[in-house]
Design a protein around this motif. Structure first.
Motif, PDB file in Angstrom:
ATOM      1  N   ALA A   1      -6.702  -6.287  -4.055  1.00 54.17           N
ATOM      2  CA  ALA A   1      -7.453  -5.422  -3.144  1.00 54.17           C
ATOM      3  C   ALA A   1      -8.744  -4.907  -3.763  1.00 54.17           C
ATOM      4  O   ALA A   1      -9.676  -4.548  -3.055  1.00 54.17           O
ATOM      5  CB  ALA A   1      -6.587  -4.242  -2.717  1.00 54.17           C
ATOM      6  N   TYR A   9      -3.322   0.394  -3.930  1.00 55.28           N
ATOM      7  CA  TYR A   9      -3.466  -0.859  -3.208  1.00 55.28           C
ATOM      8  C   TYR A   9      -2.769  -1.994  -3.948  1.00 55.28           C
ATOM      9  O   TYR A   9      -2.600  -1.945  -5.172  1.00 55.28           O
ATOM     10  CB  TYR A   9      -4.949  -1.200  -3.023  1.00 55.28           C
ATOM     11  CG  TYR A   9      -5.661  -0.202  -2.158  1.00 55.28           C
ATOM     12  CD1 TYR A   9      -5.682  -0.337  -0.781  1.00 55.28           C
ATOM     13  CD2 TYR A   9      -6.292   0.905  -2.726  1.00 55.28           C
ATOM     14  CE1 TYR A   9      -6.322   0.598   0.017  1.00 55.28           C
ATOM     15  CE2 TYR A   9      -6.931   1.844  -1.937  1.00 55.28           C
ATOM     16  CZ  TYR A   9      -6.942   1.683  -0.565  1.00 55.28           C
ATOM     17  OH  TYR A   9      -7.565   2.611   0.217  1.00 55.28           O
ATOM     18  N   ILE A  49       0.850  -1.184   0.000  1.00 54.54           N
ATOM     19  CA  ILE A  49       0.000   0.000   0.000  1.00 54.54           C
ATOM     20  C   ILE A  49       0.889   1.238   0.000  1.00 54.54           C
ATOM     21  O   ILE A  49       1.749   1.395   0.857  1.00 54.54           O
ATOM     22  CB  ILE A  49      -0.930   0.019   1.226  1.00 54.54           C
ATOM     23  CG1 ILE A  49      -1.902  -1.160   1.171  1.00 54.54           C
ATOM     24  CG2 ILE A  49      -1.707   1.329   1.293  1.00 54.54           C
ATOM     25  CD1 ILE A  49      -2.823  -1.246   2.368  1.00 54.54           C
TER      26      ILE A  49
END
Length: 266
Positions: free
Chosen positions: A208, A204, A188
């Protein structure tokens, strides 16, 4: 301070990253004064003393520093020089002062002021190593009724001119708690950080997309400033436009993972 002279009190918080030492001073003061032409310590303000290399000397030796900021935006920056203080002109020291009240008006009741300071490590001898100690001292200047500060209170040490008496701080790495996979943390990213307008892009890791996340932005005191709930794409805009300049924390969480990262709006 508590007593007949002043009801002023202060909270000091510190944080750091690879580039800067960050200091936040939150002062509760019912009457704010900035009416003295000089020196800087004759008005309401705060003074920070730092010994980043833990010199622990008995005089203001080389390698120690002090920074004074008052609510009238007067500053005094000095560094140790053998046995006394001398002028210091660092590059990249940033600060912001937020005044909550009216200046020089004894007829109302003010809330106080907040000072945020960022000091580049490269201006104070480099970042201290993890698990080492460094010295810090804090002095609060309180002008009770105008015309010059009546109180100059040392809050974390015995003598501002003797680094050996200052409070010692152990520099520890950040600890993130929760059920977090280290690989997911690294996956992230938040950019730009710092941001000049409060807008951040959160990128992400693979897998995700479509999952429900809760994003919370809090200030350094833990007060929630923004919350977003959504099913995410790989990249998402987090719009914190309107928040004042300063240091915040962005917490990103779903049922599988959680991460908190420091963000800065300048």
């Amino acid at each position: 301070f508590i007593g007949s002279v002043s009801l002023t009190n202060a909270t000091l918080k510190t944080s750091w990253d690879a580039a800067n030492l960050y200091v936040l001073v939150d002062v509760k003061d019912q009457h704010l004064w900035s009416d003295s032409p000089s020196p800087a310590w004759d008005d309401d303000g705060a003074e920070l003393f730092i010994d980043p290399q833990n010199k622990n000397c008995t005089d203001p030796c080389s390698g120690v520093y002090k920074l004074l900021f008052n609510i009238g935006n007067k500053t005094l920056l000095e560094k140790g020089s053998a046995t006394s203080w001398s002028a210091w002109n660092p590059t990249g020291v940033n600060y912001k002062i937020k005044v909550n009240g009216t200046l020089n008006n004894d007829s109302d009741t003010d809330q106080g002021y907040v000072i945020e300071i960022a000091v580049p490590w490269n201006q104070i001898g480099g970042q201290p190593a993890i698990n080492t100690a460094w010295g810090i001292h804090f002095k609060l200047h309180d002008d009770v009724n105008g015309g010059g500060a009546e109180v100059h209170e040392d809050l974390s040490g015995d003598d501002p001119n003797k680094p050996s008496t200052w409070f010692r701080v152990d520099l520890k790495p950040a600890i993130i708690t929760g059920t977090i996979n280290a690989e997911n943390i690294e996956g992230i990213s938040i950019y730009p950080n710092p941001s000049n307008d409060g807008r951040f892009m959160v990128n992400y890791p693979e897998g995700a997309s479509g999952k429900e996340y809760v994003i919370r932005i809090t200030d350094v005191f833990g007060k929630e400033m923004l919350q977003i709930k959504s099913k995410l794409e790989k990249t998402q805009l987090v719009n914190a436009y309107g928040l004042q300049r300063g240091i915040y924390f962005m917490n990103i969480k779903n049922e599988e993972r959680e991460i908190t990262k420091k963000i800065i709006i300048y």
